[in-house]
Design a protein around this motif. Structure first.
Motif, PDB file in Angstrom:
ATOM      1  N   VAL A  14      72.081  61.214   3.169  1.00 47.56           N
ATOM      2  CA  VAL A  14      72.024  61.199   4.519  1.00 47.56           C
ATOM      3  C   VAL A  14      70.437  60.905   4.999  1.00 47.56           C
ATOM      4  O   VAL A  14      70.340  60.198   5.987  1.00 47.56           O
ATOM      5  N   ASP A  15      69.371  61.458   4.397  1.00 48.70           N
ATOM      6  CA  ASP A  15      68.085  61.457   4.814  1.00 48.70           C
ATOM      7  C   ASP A  15      67.883  59.705   4.887  1.00 48.70           C
ATOM      8  O   ASP A  15      67.835  59.289   3.744  1.00 48.70           O
ATOM      9  N   GLY A  16      67.249  59.451   5.899  1.00 47.33           N
ATOM     10  CA  GLY A  16      66.798  58.060   5.808  1.00 47.33           C
ATOM     11  C   GLY A  16      67.800  57.052   6.386  1.00 47.33           C
ATOM     12  O   GLY A  16      67.322  55.750   6.540  1.00 47.33           O
ATOM     13  N   VAL A  17      69.091  57.171   6.677  1.00 48.66           N
ATOM     14  CA  VAL A  17      70.147  56.231   7.013  1.00 48.66           C
ATOM     15  C   VAL A  17      70.068  56.105   8.456  1.00 48.66           C
ATOM     16  O   VAL A  17      69.658  57.226   9.103  1.00 48.66           O
ATOM     17  N   ASP A  18      70.683  55.089   9.135  1.00 40.53           N
ATOM     18  CA  ASP A  18      70.635  54.725  10.522  1.00 40.53           C
ATOM     19  C   ASP A  18      71.736  55.132  10.897  1.00 40.53           C
ATOM     20  O   ASP A  18      72.117  55.517  12.433  1.00 40.53           O
ATOM     21  N   GLU A  19      72.856  55.366   9.977  1.00 44.82           N
ATOM     22  CA  GLU A  19      74.319  55.436  10.441  1.00 44.82           C
ATOM     23  C   GLU A  19      75.190  55.783   9.115  1.00 44.82           C
ATOM     24  O   GLU A  19      74.831  55.325   8.101  1.00 44.82           O
ATOM     25  N   VAL A  51      77.449  66.956   6.455  1.00 41.40           N
ATOM     26  CA  VAL A  51      76.378  65.843   7.104  1.00 41.40           C
ATOM     27  C   VAL A  51      76.023  66.321   8.287  1.00 41.40           C
ATOM     28  O   VAL A  51      74.668  66.162   8.550  1.00 41.40           O
ATOM     29  N   LEU A  52      76.811  66.663   9.282  1.00 40.48           N
ATOM     30  CA  LEU A  52      76.139  67.272  10.606  1.00 40.48           C
ATOM     31  C   LEU A  52      75.135  68.206  10.539  1.00 40.48           C
ATOM     32  O   LEU A  52      74.252  68.077  11.307  1.00 40.48           O
ATOM     33  N   ARG A  99      69.550  69.759  10.859  1.00 38.17           N
ATOM     34  CA  ARG A  99      68.319  70.573  10.400  1.00 38.17           C
ATOM     35  C   ARG A  99      67.293  69.590  10.126  1.00 38.17           C
ATOM     36  O   ARG A  99      65.940  69.786  10.448  1.00 38.17           O
ATOM     37  N   THR A 100      67.587  68.333  10.343  1.00 34.68           N
ATOM     38  CA  THR A 100      66.240  67.404  10.122  1.00 34.68           C
ATOM     39  C   THR A 100      66.057  66.535  11.390  1.00 34.68           C
ATOM     40  O   THR A 100      65.389  65.579  11.640  1.00 34.68           O
ATOM     41  N   GLU A 101      66.700  67.243  12.263  1.00 37.42           N
ATOM     42  CA  GLU A 101      66.382  67.090  13.868  1.00 37.42           C
ATOM     43  C   GLU A 101      66.628  65.486  14.131  1.00 37.42           C
ATOM     44  O   GLU A 101      65.982  64.630  14.912  1.00 37.42           O
TER      45      GLU A 101
END
Length: 205
Positions: A26-31, A44-45, A50-52
């Motif tokens: 998930v980190d770094g994706v746009d969608e 995932v949500l 957590r990563t704002e």
């Protein structure tokens, strides 16, 4: 850029995905499009929160073929309409709730559904439990904004006390908590679920 597909269809009932695995995808994706049961979408949500990155990252969902996933898909009216910003129900132990939460006595789930535990619980300012209860069930209310539904079962086969509000606070004897079917990793004596009016997430139809 196409959405990242995140396949979590192999999760067993009652199993949550690895936090490290979720972060790596998930980190770094746009969608992202989540494939799998309710607890996969919740994980995932939770990571995006957590990563704002809520609601900057839109989320699609291809639900698993189980009762909880089908029920949530209907409640969200998945697959119809335009992209929407939706509320998020969280807890004070760092989790997200999408379909159903449950508080019961300690032990195997089949055995504890008739076992009672002492609890005091408030839905907003309303006292909904004050003494022995069998279980407390919580669901996000997707027909409203920033609202949860609470059901308190004092005895099996007896009338259930139902109410709604923005938050539920519980103080109790040691109990176990299920979040979307996944057991919390330790017993607790205090727990809060609340609709966080500061947070929204974007659901792609």
């Amino acid at each position: 850029m196409p959405a990242r597909q995140f396949d979590l269809r192999g999760l067993a009932p009652g199993q949550g995905p690895s936090k490290r695995h979720v972060a790596s995808v998930v980190d770094g994706v746009d969608e992202v499009v989540v494939q799998g049961p309710v607890q996969a979408l919740a994980a995932v949500l939770n990571r995006l929160w957590r990563t704002e990155r809520l609601p900057a990252v839109p989320v699609g969902w291809e639900p698993a073929d189980d009762a909880a996933s089908r029920g949530l898909a209907r409640a969200l009216d998945l697959g119809s309409g335009a992209e929407r910003e939706l509320p998020l129900v969280r807890d004070d132990h760092g989790g997200v709730l999408l379909a159903a939460g449950r508080v019961t006595a300690l032990g195997e789930q089949r055995a504890v559904l008739s076992r009672r535990f002492g609890a005091q619980a408030y839905a907003d300012s309303t006292l909904v439990a004050n003494g022995p209860v069998t279980r407390i069930d919580v669901r996000p209310d997707w027909t409203a904004v920033d609202r949860i539904s609470v059901a308190v079962v004092q005895l099996p086969l007896r009338p259930v006390r139902r109410t709604t509000g923005r938050a539920l606070q519980i103080a109790s004897e040691p109990v176990q908590v299920l979040r979307d079917g996944v057991p919390f990793d330790r017993e607790v004596t205090k727990w809060t679920w609340y609709a966080d009016d500061r947070v929204r997430w974007r659901l792609r139809p």
